[in-house]
Design a protein around this motif. Structure first.
Motif, PDB file in Angstrom:
ATOM      1  N   HIS A  17       0.109  -0.810  -0.209  1.00  0.00           N
ATOM      2  CA  HIS A  17       0.042   0.036  -0.346  1.00  0.00           C
ATOM      3  C   HIS A  17       1.163   1.709   0.259  1.00  0.00           C
ATOM      4  O   HIS A  17       2.598   1.406  -0.154  1.00  0.00           O
ATOM      5  CB  HIS A  17      -0.975  -0.093   0.902  1.00  0.00           C
ATOM      6  N   GLY A  18       0.226   2.670   0.152  1.00  0.00           N
ATOM      7  CA  GLY A  18       1.023   3.317   0.553  1.00  0.00           C
ATOM      8  C   GLY A  18       1.182   4.455  -1.490  1.00  0.00           C
ATOM      9  O   GLY A  18       0.739   3.332  -1.911  1.00  0.00           O
ATOM     10  N   PRO A  19       1.747   5.225  -0.948  1.00  0.00           N
ATOM     11  CA  PRO A  19       1.579   6.183  -2.361  1.00  0.00           C
ATOM     12  C   PRO A  19       2.618   5.172  -3.334  1.00  0.00           C
ATOM     13  O   PRO A  19       3.386   5.270  -2.843  1.00  0.00           O
ATOM     14  CB  PRO A  19       2.343   7.885  -2.345  1.00  0.00           C
ATOM     15  N   PRO A  20       2.423   5.346  -4.669  1.00  0.00           N
ATOM     16  CA  PRO A  20       3.447   4.509  -5.335  1.00  0.00           C
ATOM     17  C   PRO A  20       4.995   5.525  -5.840  1.00  0.00           C
ATOM     18  O   PRO A  20       5.619   4.578  -5.763  1.00  0.00           O
ATOM     19  CB  PRO A  20       2.644   4.949  -6.928  1.00  0.00           C
ATOM     20  N   ARG A  21       5.191   6.266  -5.321  1.00  0.00           N
ATOM     21  CA  ARG A  21       6.310   6.941  -5.829  1.00  0.00           C
ATOM     22  C   ARG A  21       7.067   6.870  -3.994  1.00  0.00           C
ATOM     23  O   ARG A  21       8.503   6.569  -4.351  1.00  0.00           O
ATOM     24  CB  ARG A  21       5.550   8.469  -5.686  1.00  0.00           C
ATOM     25  N   THR A  22       6.827   6.299  -3.077  1.00  0.00           N
ATOM     26  CA  THR A  22       7.108   5.826  -2.062  1.00  0.00           C
ATOM     27  C   THR A  22       6.966   4.558  -2.047  1.00  0.00           C
ATOM     28  O   THR A  22       8.257   4.083  -2.009  1.00  0.00           O
ATOM     29  CB  THR A  22       5.851   6.316  -0.441  1.00  0.00           C
ATOM     30  N   ARG A  23       6.148   4.165  -2.585  1.00  0.00           N
ATOM     31  CA  ARG A  23       6.376   2.398  -3.040  1.00  0.00           C
ATOM     32  C   ARG A  23       7.599   1.868  -3.416  1.00  0.00           C
ATOM     33  O   ARG A  23       9.354   1.231  -3.955  1.00  0.00           O
ATOM     34  CB  ARG A  23       5.449   1.699  -3.696  1.00  0.00           C
ATOM     35  N   ALA A  24       7.550   3.339  -5.407  1.00  0.00           N
ATOM     36  CA  ALA A  24       9.561   3.445  -5.586  1.00  0.00           C
ATOM     37  C   ALA A  24      10.061   3.267  -5.018  1.00  0.00           C
ATOM     38  O   ALA A  24      11.953   2.834  -5.222  1.00  0.00           O
ATOM     39  CB  ALA A  24       8.952   4.834  -7.103  1.00  0.00           C
ATOM     40  N   TRP A  25      10.389   4.606  -4.317  1.00  0.00           N
ATOM     41  CA  TRP A  25      11.281   4.940  -3.403  1.00  0.00           C
ATOM     42  C   TRP A  25      11.851   3.302  -2.646  1.00  0.00           C
ATOM     43  O   TRP A  25      13.307   3.562  -2.425  1.00  0.00           O
ATOM     44  CB  TRP A  25      11.092   5.640  -2.501  1.00  0.00           C
ATOM     45  N   VAL A  26      11.013   2.664  -2.006  1.00  0.00           N
ATOM     46  CA  VAL A  26      11.623   1.673  -1.098  1.00  0.00           C
ATOM     47  C   VAL A  26      12.098   0.135  -2.210  1.00  0.00           C
ATOM     48  O   VAL A  26      13.081  -0.307  -1.554  1.00  0.00           O
ATOM     49  CB  VAL A  26      10.258   1.121  -0.427  1.00  0.00           C
ATOM     50  N   THR A  27      11.576   0.389  -3.478  1.00  0.00           N
ATOM     51  CA  THR A  27      11.572  -0.567  -3.866  1.00  0.00           C
ATOM     52  C   THR A  27      13.158  -0.806  -4.264  1.00  0.00           C
ATOM     53  O   THR A  27      14.058  -1.484  -4.901  1.00  0.00           O
ATOM     54  CB  THR A  27      10.877  -1.174  -5.219  1.00  0.00           C
ATOM     55  N   GLY A  28      13.339   1.084  -4.986  1.00  0.00           N
ATOM     56  CA  GLY A  28      14.925   1.026  -5.053  1.00  0.00           C
ATOM     57  C   GLY A  28      15.630   0.467  -4.251  1.00  0.00           C
ATOM     58  O   GLY A  28      17.020   0.241  -4.963  1.00  0.00           O
ATOM     59  N   MET A  29      15.926   1.334  -2.771  1.00  0.00           N
ATOM     60  CA  MET A  29      16.927   1.012  -1.994  1.00  0.00           C
ATOM     61  C   MET A  29      16.668  -0.844  -1.856  1.00  0.00           C
ATOM     62  O   MET A  29      17.597  -1.545  -1.701  1.00  0.00           O
ATOM     63  CB  MET A  29      15.976   1.065  -0.716  1.00  0.00           C
ATOM     64  N   ARG A  30      15.453  -1.588  -2.245  1.00  0.00           N
ATOM     65  CA  ARG A  30      15.867  -3.056  -2.371  1.00  0.00           C
ATOM     66  C   ARG A  30      15.946  -3.306  -3.029  1.00  0.00           C
ATOM     67  O   ARG A  30      17.530  -4.418  -3.039  1.00  0.00           O
ATOM     68  CB  ARG A  30      14.277  -4.055  -2.417  1.00  0.00           C
ATOM     69  N   ALA A  31      16.391  -2.946  -4.855  1.00  0.00           N
ATOM     70  CA  ALA A  31      17.085  -2.669  -5.517  1.00  0.00           C
ATOM     71  C   ALA A  31      19.079  -3.457  -5.068  1.00  0.00           C
ATOM     72  O   ALA A  31      19.589  -3.635  -5.192  1.00  0.00           O
ATOM     73  CB  ALA A  31      16.889  -2.123  -6.667  1.00  0.00           C
ATOM     74  N   GLU A  32      19.133  -2.218  -4.322  1.00  0.00           N
ATOM     75  CA  GLU A  32      20.376  -1.453  -4.497  1.00  0.00           C
ATOM     76  C   GLU A  32      21.229  -2.848  -2.866  1.00  0.00           C
ATOM     77  O   GLU A  32      22.314  -3.363  -3.656  1.00  0.00           O
ATOM     78  CB  GLU A  32      20.490  -0.771  -3.203  1.00  0.00           C
TER      79      GLU A  32
END
Length: 449
Positions: free
Chosen positions: A280-295
């Motif tokens: 859940h949460g705003p797509p922009r926030t989800r992208a922010w977290v997913t990007g850190m998972r990638a790193e």
């Protein structure tokens, strides 16, 4: 092999732990130095110092703290204290769990100690992997009721925005103590005693400010202090029932762990941030977290997971229909994604492509983002250097000259130090010579720590 001994071992406890760790005397000193450096302590022990410890010398308090944490990590024993190393516990170095107790009382004490530079901050000045790994429970504050109004929430958030702008422009070393004072003197009294309808919003606003205090402390090189502020932010977010803000703080703890080289903890924290959002949460926030998972996955060596997560990040960001400034958490734009791609590709060893993503991120930064532009620009220069583009690396540093003169940031300082060390083989290149001369003068004449 340890060096031949001319004096008898007095500290048998330390000798036993060194043997259990499988370290030489030199390796013991290196690990102690490295733990201290995580929180800005510049100590330089060598194998002879360890020899002195074994024959009865007790090191300085900051070295005791670092040594205790180094052995805790190596042996997987978070309960270790100075006495287990054969040293007196003069500064109360016993393990402390920042996830326990009243979160508001802990935050009030932390802000006061930070503001006044008290010894309680100094003696807790080591980042601990045990705290990184906890991720928190749900210990809610209890106090006598008092109503705080929506006006209090508005004022706190306006103050946070003002401090955040200063941080973006000049770095975490500028105005950080003022943030601690505002938290301790203005905000926590409201948190101590409120149960009105504004309570969740008040705790969310306080968590946002606490998050900013953590980020500024990390940027200033006070990583142990930052860790405690981040944990306080998570716990205040839990009080507010704010999963997005909890994810925000955990995600930034993952960034801190990654920058300090704790890859396993960084991945666990990034995944915990994703779990807090639960899709859940705003797509922009989800992208922010997913990007850190990638790193974090790239650092852990799971290449395909990292690349798949980068693709997911881009898709989530494309679906974000709000302007970034409308979302306090996850203010994630295309240039932020370019930076994340650069960090991920650096972990995967593709320095040439990483450099171009870093450069794209640097060039797209807004005027207010001086610190961010400088930090990412130095990462671009480093990536260019590693890719063999020496003149491009030097040119990128010179391009940042005006920004660097205005910034107070330990993270920027550390990037500069690593870059100067790595371009030593190219000092004969005229462009590198010019850039190195500029960097030396800048570090000497400005507030970069």
């Amino acid at each position: 092999m340890p060096p031949p001994r001319t004096r008898p071992v007095v500290n048998r406890a330390l000798s036993t732990l060194i043997e259990q760790a499988g370290w030489t005397h030199a390796a013991t000193a290196q690990h102690v130095n490295a733990v201290a450096a995580e929180s800005g302590e510049r100590i330089h022990y060598d194998r002879s110092a360890v020899g002195h410890w074994l024959t009865g010398t007790v090191p300085r308090p900051e070295a005791v703290r670092a040594a205790v944490e180094a052995f805790r990590r190596r042996l997987g024993r978070p309960d270790l204290g100075p006495a287990d190393l054969g040293w007196p516990d003069r500064d109360g170095t016993a393990p402390d769990d920042p996830w326990s107790g009243d979160p508001v009382a802990r935050l009030a004490a932390l802000g006061e100690d930070d503001m006044l530079n008290r010894r309680t901050v100094l003696t807790a000045g080591t980042l601990t992997l045990a705290a990184l790994s906890a991720h928190g429970g749900d210990a809610r504050a209890r106090a006598a009721p008092r109503r705080a109004g929506s006006g209090d929430v508005i004022r706190i958030r306006a103050t946070t925005r003002g401090f955040a702008d200063l941080d973006d422009q000049f770095g975490g070393g500028h105005g950080r103590i003022a943030v601690a004072a505002y938290l301790a003197r203005e905000v926590t009294p409201l948190l101590h005693a409120t149960n009105g309808r504004s309570r969740p919003d008040l705790f969310s606003a306080a968590a946002e400010l606490c998050y900013l205090a953590a980020y500024m402390a990390m940027d200033a090189g006070a990583n142990a202090l930052a860790q405690r502020y981040y944990i306080s932010s998570v716990r205040l977010a839990d009080e507010a029932g704010d999963g997005v803000l909890r994810a925000t703080a955990l995600r930034s703890m993952a960034v801190q762990a990654a920058e300090l080289g704790h890859d396993t903890e960084a991945l666990a924290l990034a995944e915990a941030a994703a779990s807090a959002l639960a899709g859940h949460g705003p797509p922009r926030t989800r992208a922010w977290v997913t990007g850190m998972r990638a790193e974090a996955h790239a650092a852990a060596g799971t290449r395909w997971d990292a690349l798949n997560l980068l693709r997911s990040t881009e898709t989530q960001l494309e679906r974000a229909d709000s302007v970034p400034e409308s979302e306090w958490t996850g203010n994630y734009r295309r240039e932020s994604l370019e930076h994340q791609i650069g960090l991920t590709l650096t972990q995967l060893g593709d320095h040439a492509t990483a450099a171009r993503h870093f450069a794209a991120s640097m060039n797209a930064r807004r005027p207010v983002e001086l610190r961010t532009r400088a930090l990412i620009g130095l990462r671009a220069a480093h990536a260019f250097l590693r890719a063999g583009e020496v003149e491009r690396a030097a040119g990128t540093v010179l391009e940042l000259s005006e920004d660097l003169r205005q910034i107070s940031s330990a993270r920027v300082r550390d990037e500069l130090s690593r870059l100067r060390a790595d371009w030593q083989p190219y000092r004969g290149d005229p462009a590198v010579t010019r850039a190195d001369r500029f960097v030396a003068e800048t570090v000497r004449r400005t507030r970069i720590f």
